[in-house]
Design a protein around this motif. Structure first.
Motif, short mmCIF file in Angstrom:
data_model
loop_
_atom_site.label_atom_id
_atom_site.label_comp_id
_atom_site.label_asym_id
_atom_site.label_seq_id
_atom_site.Cartn_x
_atom_site.Cartn_y
_atom_site.Cartn_z
N ILE A 26 -7.95 3.72 7.04
CA ILE A 26 -8.04 4.24 5.67
C ILE A 26 -9.48 4.57 5.32
N ALA A 27 -10.41 3.75 5.79
CA ALA A 27 -11.83 3.98 5.47
C ALA A 27 -12.32 5.31 6.02
N GLU A 28 -11.66 5.80 7.07
CA GLU A 28 -12.08 7.08 7.65
C GLU A 28 -11.58 8.28 6.85
N LEU A 29 -10.56 8.06 6.02
CA LEU A 29 -10.01 9.18 5.25
C LEU A 29 -10.97 9.59 4.15
N PRO A 30 -10.86 10.84 3.67
CA PRO A 30 -11.67 11.23 2.51
C PRO A 30 -11.26 10.39 1.30
N GLU A 31 -12.22 10.10 0.45
CA GLU A 31 -12.01 9.25 -0.73
C GLU A 31 -10.72 9.56 -1.49
N SER A 32 -10.50 10.85 -1.72
CA SER A 32 -9.37 11.26 -2.54
C SER A 32 -8.03 10.86 -1.91
N ARG A 33 -7.97 10.94 -0.57
CA ARG A 33 -6.70 10.60 0.09
C ARG A 33 -6.50 9.09 0.19
N GLN A 34 -7.60 8.34 0.22
CA GLN A 34 -7.49 6.89 0.38
C GLN A 34 -6.55 6.30 -0.66
N GLU A 35 -6.83 6.62 -1.94
CA GLU A 35 -6.02 6.13 -3.06
C GLU A 35 -4.55 6.45 -2.86
N GLU A 36 -4.32 7.72 -2.51
CA GLU A 36 -2.97 8.22 -2.38
C GLU A 36 -2.19 7.45 -1.30
N VAL A 37 -2.87 7.27 -0.14
CA VAL A 37 -2.21 6.57 0.96
C VAL A 37 -1.93 5.12 0.57
N ILE A 38 -2.93 4.47 -0.05
CA ILE A 38 -2.74 3.06 -0.42
C ILE A 38 -1.57 2.91 -1.39
N SER A 39 -1.46 3.86 -2.32
CA SER A 39 -0.39 3.75 -3.32
C SER A 39 0.99 3.88 -2.67
N LYS A 40 1.04 4.50 -1.49
CA LYS A 40 2.34 4.70 -0.83
C LYS A 40 2.74 3.51 0.06
N ILE A 41 1.85 2.54 0.22
CA ILE A 41 2.19 1.38 1.05
C ILE A 41 3.18 0.51 0.28
N GLU A 42 4.30 0.20 0.90
CA GLU A 42 5.35 -0.50 0.16
C GLU A 42 5.13 -2.01 0.09
#
Lengths: 433, 433
Positions: free
Chosen positions: A85-101
């Motif tokens: 996740i740390a490698e992703l661009p800042e904007s995508r980090q939030e999005e990916v984290i929010s999708k973790i169930e």
């Protein structure tokens, strides 16, 4: 293979280890790599992702949706998950984290993302097996069965007290050997090494390799158990560190490998070459300053590459020994005694080399005075080069700067200039010009 | 401390980890170190011995009797025991082995001594936990309790068939999670990585770090389980390898550290310096050959250190990238495509640097032709240096020679000579002399 025959591909790849599949994907074009990652189960692909080459991983992740990435992340241990996740661009980090169930997993990953990647916190995983000192062995084994499902490899069982503070450790072996009714408090080993969450990653590596540890618990300032670091992460830290020092010594700034693009390689190499160019111009200016020596003693100028090469080589040798000694923590004693030792060493080496050069010049040029001038300056140049090579990394280290930058082009360039200056200066004195 | 107050010393040192005591002993004089080793119990001192600096260990062992060494050896795992015995002079090896009381231990150590230290056999330990596939989980746990007493750390339980051939592995976790009446044959994981006893130590290190293994079983050609290698030994292999490459790149042949004697350091450094001296004499001969250019274009001679430095720096950069790529197994594609890439890279870097040099010479010397001659040759010199730096390690590697020797002084020296030769040759052509 790529005729979209999914079943055959599945069968074929099922037999491979994920690290091997990652290696194959590194070689394929992006479309095919993404295709295969979407084809396989996320418990394999998540491991593949961690093993992929960083550049390729970045490209693959760009082609996956936040939802797809989140699914991969769910399969990973918290440390690997946070790294990706740390490698992703800042904007995508939030999005990916929010999708973790899984809410626990999400909270743990968020916690890990907050730590600097070069600290113990950045290396640790939240997965560990922890027991309270009030439990019995039987109760403990029962609970471990539960916890252990989540933990890929159980190194040690950490023992905490009621306040979740680390008080000791147990190996699975101890548990198996102990009797069922014994209390954990009676059998645990209270002598447990741990590192603070803010400890530097390199220092953690040193501690673990010094004490031959395979896992070390990470605690905060209050001794509360936060996570654990395993030796495989340390192997990576040690490798990166060694690669970085090696590249710096060769005059390569950024972490590049031979498969990177020409632009990336240029960015890593050109600055050091430019330093060499500036050094060369410095040498030119010095030689021009001595151009009146030219008519009578042109031969002096023919030896400048020799002088520069010797100054450079000696400087690199002595700086490399110091840099390596500092990395292994075995540079002891005062700076002065180091410098005296290097001076004696350089004087000895310089004398042997100069003797050889003296006879060479005497025989070919027929002038013992010229031979003496050139070889005597060689000795002094070598001594000074050795001292600079020893002093600079020690000095940088004292200033808290990585001494590895003082090896390679930096030391050769400065020694070229000093060497040539000293050479002409001493030769001029001896020849009485 | 050294007032022979044994009890106080005992109390003091009991709190220290053996690795820390070893570090303290490295600093003390020999008498005191031997005194402390004789004072403490052999289960601590044996561990201290393994952690001592090699030179100091040799001296300490000289002061101990064969009987005393044998007692230390008895406390050690077979791999460490064999390593220590291997360091003794041939004549003492026999004597120490004959004094070992535990017959199994003695036989195992003798077996390990037979393997080359750079192979899997030289790294492995005989201590492991092995179960037969016909056992039940309960029976297995009972026997493991027995075997595990001897094994410091249980990584994996190896499963063998009746012929002692490796068929799979089990983690302690699997055992704990399994039901007591299950058969091992039903729960073991048959997909087990293993290495052949004759495999090269570096390759074992690559396999273990690629697959993130913490221990790997070692088998002979018939798949018979012989021993296991643990990750801490691999960490040492990786470190030694990195140190060796780093030292070779700096022109240091033998494994030395900054605390070695001046004689040892000279032996490691002088041969490379001598190579540099010969190279410098080569450069001298080339420049003398061009001495008729002297009267008109003395300025060319003032730029030789610059040309030599640039040729050396570029050569070191490109060879370092190749050597590191070869070590990490990520040099792919043909030699030709590598060389073309390096040529483009060198041409790009060379062009940027030459442009800068062109304007510098033009402005300071007022002659665009001289400026062109010098900077055009710089581009060619850089390209050739890059090609040599890429080709030589690839070539050595193909010949089965360690490519790391091609970095450092070797490449700088040869590039100095080629660089200066090409430089004068091209400059002469452009200037029409």
């Amino acid at each position: 293979i790529e005729s979209r025959n999914d079943k055959a591909l599945h069968l074929l790849l099922d037999d491979f280890h994920y690290a091997d599949i990652a290696e194959i994907l590194d070689e394929l074009n992006l479309d095919k790599a993404v295709y295969i990652i979407k084809l396989l189960d996320s418990d394999t692909t998540s491991d593949i992702l961690t093993e992929l080459d960083e550049d390729i991983r970045e490209k693959v992740l760009k082609r996956l949706s936040a939802k797809e990435i989140a699914e991969e992340i769910e399969e990973l241990d918290t440390d690997d998950a946070a790294d990706i996740i740390a490698e992703l661009p800042e904007s995508r980090q939030e999005e990916v984290i929010s999708k973790i169930e899984d809410q626990d997993h999400k909270a743990e990953i968020k916690e890990l993302l907050a730590y600097d990647e070069d600290t113990a916190g950045g290396l640790m995983a939240k997965e560990l097996v922890k027991v309270y000192d009030t439990w019995t062995v039987a109760g403990c084994l029962r609970r471990i069965r539960g916890q252990a499902e989540e933990v890929t490899r159980v190194h040690s069982v950490y023992v905490v007290n009621k306040q979740d503070k680390l008080v000791g450790r147990l190996s699975l072996k101890d548990l198996i050997v102990a009797k069922n009714e014994q209390k954990i408090a009676d059998i645990y080993i209270s002598n447990v090494d741990s590192v603070n969450v803010n400890e530097d990653a390199e220092d953690v590596a040193k501690i673990m390799s010094k004490y031959d540890l395979e896992a070390i618990p990470v605690v905060d300032d209050n001794q509360t158990l936060l996570g654990r670091i395993t030796i495989d992460d340390i192997v990576d830290v040690l490798k990166e560190e060694a690669d970085k020092d090696y590249q710096l010594a060769a005059g390569i700034t950024q972490d590049v490998d031979s498969d990177d693009s020409i632009i990336e390689l240029t960015r890593a190499r050109l600055p050091w070459l430019f330093l060499g160019l500036v050094g060369g111009i410095g040498a030119f200016l010095i030689m021009e300053g001595f151009h009146n020596v030219f008519e009578k003693y042109a031969v002096l100028f023919f030896f400048t590459p020799l002088i520069a090469a010797m100054a450079g080589n000696v400087g690199v040798q002595s700086s490399a020994i110091i840099v390596q000694g500092l990395a292994n923590d075995d540079v002891k004693g005062s700076v002065n005694s180091r410098l005296i030792k290097e001076m004696l060493l350089a004087a000895l080496n310089g004398f042997i080399l100069a003797l050889f050069l003296f006879f060479f010049v005497w025989i070919t040029k027929g002038s013992p005075t010229t031979a003496l001038a050139i070889s005597a300056s060689l000795v002094i140049v070598i001594i000074v080069a050795g001292l600079i090579g020893t002093f600079v990394p020690l000095f940088l280290n004292k200033q808290g700067i990585d001494p590895a930058i003082a090896t390679g082009p930096f030391i050769t360039t400065s020694n070229d200039i000093f060497g040539i200056l000293i050479y002409f200066w001493i030769a001029k004195m001896i020849l009485g010009i």
